[in-house]
Design a protein around this motif. Structure first.
Motif, short mmCIF file in Angstrom:
data_model
loop_
_atom_site.label_atom_id
_atom_site.label_comp_id
_atom_site.label_asym_id
_atom_site.label_seq_id
_atom_site.Cartn_x
_atom_site.Cartn_y
_atom_site.Cartn_z
N LEU A 7 -31.93 -15.89 35.52
CA LEU A 7 -33.38 -15.98 35.59
C LEU A 7 -33.85 -17.43 35.61
CD1 LEU A 7 -36.01 -14.42 35.69
CD2 LEU A 7 -35.97 -14.33 33.19
N GLN A 8 -33.23 -18.27 34.82
CA GLN A 8 -33.59 -19.69 34.80
C GLN A 8 -33.30 -20.34 36.16
OE1 GLN A 8 -31.42 -21.23 31.45
NE2 GLN A 8 -32.98 -20.59 29.98
N ASP A 9 -32.19 -19.98 36.77
CA ASP A 9 -31.86 -20.52 38.10
C ASP A 9 -32.92 -20.10 39.13
OD1 ASP A 9 -29.58 -21.76 37.15
OD2 ASP A 9 -28.21 -20.21 37.92
N LEU A 10 -33.32 -18.84 39.08
CA LEU A 10 -34.36 -18.36 39.99
C LEU A 10 -35.67 -19.11 39.78
CD1 LEU A 10 -33.97 -14.47 40.04
CD2 LEU A 10 -33.72 -16.05 41.96
N GLN A 11 -36.05 -19.28 38.52
CA GLN A 11 -37.29 -19.97 38.22
C GLN A 11 -37.25 -21.42 38.68
OE1 GLN A 11 -37.26 -19.03 34.05
NE2 GLN A 11 -38.87 -17.48 34.29
N GLN A 12 -36.11 -22.06 38.55
CA GLN A 12 -35.99 -23.45 38.99
C GLN A 12 -36.02 -23.54 40.52
OE1 GLN A 12 -32.41 -24.87 37.12
NE2 GLN A 12 -33.43 -25.31 35.19
N THR A 13 -35.44 -22.56 41.18
CA THR A 13 -35.38 -22.58 42.63
C THR A 13 -36.70 -22.16 43.27
OG1 THR A 13 -33.02 -22.07 42.55
CG2 THR A 13 -34.13 -21.68 44.64
N LEU A 14 -37.28 -21.08 42.77
CA LEU A 14 -38.47 -20.49 43.39
C LEU A 14 -39.78 -20.85 42.69
CD1 LEU A 14 -37.02 -16.90 43.96
CD2 LEU A 14 -37.17 -18.78 45.63
N GLY A 15 -39.69 -21.30 41.46
CA GLY A 15 -40.87 -21.56 40.66
C GLY A 15 -41.11 -20.41 39.70
N LEU A 16 -41.90 -20.67 38.68
CA LEU A 16 -42.14 -19.67 37.64
C LEU A 16 -42.95 -18.48 38.14
CD1 LEU A 16 -43.01 -21.99 34.61
CD2 LEU A 16 -40.85 -20.84 35.08
N ASN A 17 -43.82 -18.72 39.11
CA ASN A 17 -44.72 -17.68 39.59
C ASN A 17 -44.39 -17.29 41.03
OD1 ASN A 17 -46.34 -17.45 37.23
ND2 ASN A 17 -47.29 -19.40 37.76
N HIS A 18 -43.28 -16.64 41.20
CA HIS A 18 -42.86 -16.17 42.52
C HIS A 18 -42.62 -14.67 42.43
CE1 HIS A 18 -40.37 -15.60 46.07
NE2 HIS A 18 -40.85 -16.75 46.50
N PRO A 19 -43.02 -13.91 43.44
CA PRO A 19 -42.82 -12.45 43.40
C PRO A 19 -41.36 -12.03 43.17
CG PRO A 19 -44.34 -13.01 45.15
CD PRO A 19 -43.80 -14.31 44.60
N PHE A 20 -40.41 -12.80 43.67
CA PHE A 20 -39.01 -12.44 43.44
C PHE A 20 -38.64 -12.59 41.97
CE2 PHE A 20 -34.38 -12.86 43.70
CZ PHE A 20 -34.09 -11.71 44.41
N VAL A 21 -39.21 -13.57 41.30
CA VAL A 21 -39.00 -13.72 39.86
C VAL A 21 -39.59 -12.51 39.14
CG1 VAL A 21 -39.52 -15.12 37.81
CG2 VAL A 21 -38.88 -16.25 39.96
N ALA A 22 -40.76 -12.08 39.60
CA ALA A 22 -41.38 -10.88 39.00
C ALA A 22 -40.48 -9.66 39.20
CB ALA A 22 -42.75 -10.63 39.63
N ARG A 23 -39.92 -9.49 40.39
CA ARG A 23 -39.02 -8.35 40.64
C ARG A 23 -37.81 -8.43 39.72
NH1 ARG A 23 -39.96 -3.85 41.78
NH2 ARG A 23 -37.82 -3.53 42.39
N THR A 24 -37.33 -9.62 39.46
CA THR A 24 -36.19 -9.78 38.57
C THR A 24 -36.56 -9.35 37.15
OG1 THR A 24 -35.34 -11.56 39.96
CG2 THR A 24 -34.46 -11.41 37.71
N TYR A 25 -37.76 -9.73 36.70
CA TYR A 25 -38.22 -9.27 35.39
C TYR A 25 -38.29 -7.74 35.36
CZ TYR A 25 -39.54 -13.74 33.23
OH TYR A 25 -39.52 -14.98 32.64
#
Length: 93
Positions: A7-25
């Motif tokens: 999750l931290q890698d995704l947030q660093q790559t895509l940003g904290l507010n990205h729909p893909f990060v939301a899907r991961t949550y």
């Protein structure tokens, strides 16, 4: 559940507010739900909802899907009125 590094890698790559990060949550929430850890599931679902409310149109299918998933978790927690509210929000989308 060991998900923090990914999750931290995704947030660093895509940003904290990205729909893909939301899907991961939401995916993490689903795992917690199936482990009967409903409070943890709800925490992750709420994070996803917050991100999606900032990043997608209010009629986006992911918002409807997220409200539905939240409603199912509230059902498991026997919070029927709140579950109904989220089911109605999902239907309105």
């Amino acid at each position: 559940v060991q998900h923090a590094p990914v999750l931290q890698d995704l947030q660093q790559t895509l940003g904290l507010n990205h729909p893909f990060v939301a899907r991961t949550y939401l995916n993490i929430a689903s795992i917690y739900y199936h482990m009967s850890q409903y409070e943890e599931a709800m925490s992750n679902e709420q994070k996803a909802l917050e991100i999606l409310q900032k990043t997608v149109p209010e009629t986006h299918f992911l918002l409807g899907s997220t409200h539905n998933q939240i409603a199912v978790t509230f059902l498991a927690l026997k919070q029927f009125d709140t579950a109904l509210t989220h089911f109605q929000k999902a239907l309105n989308i």
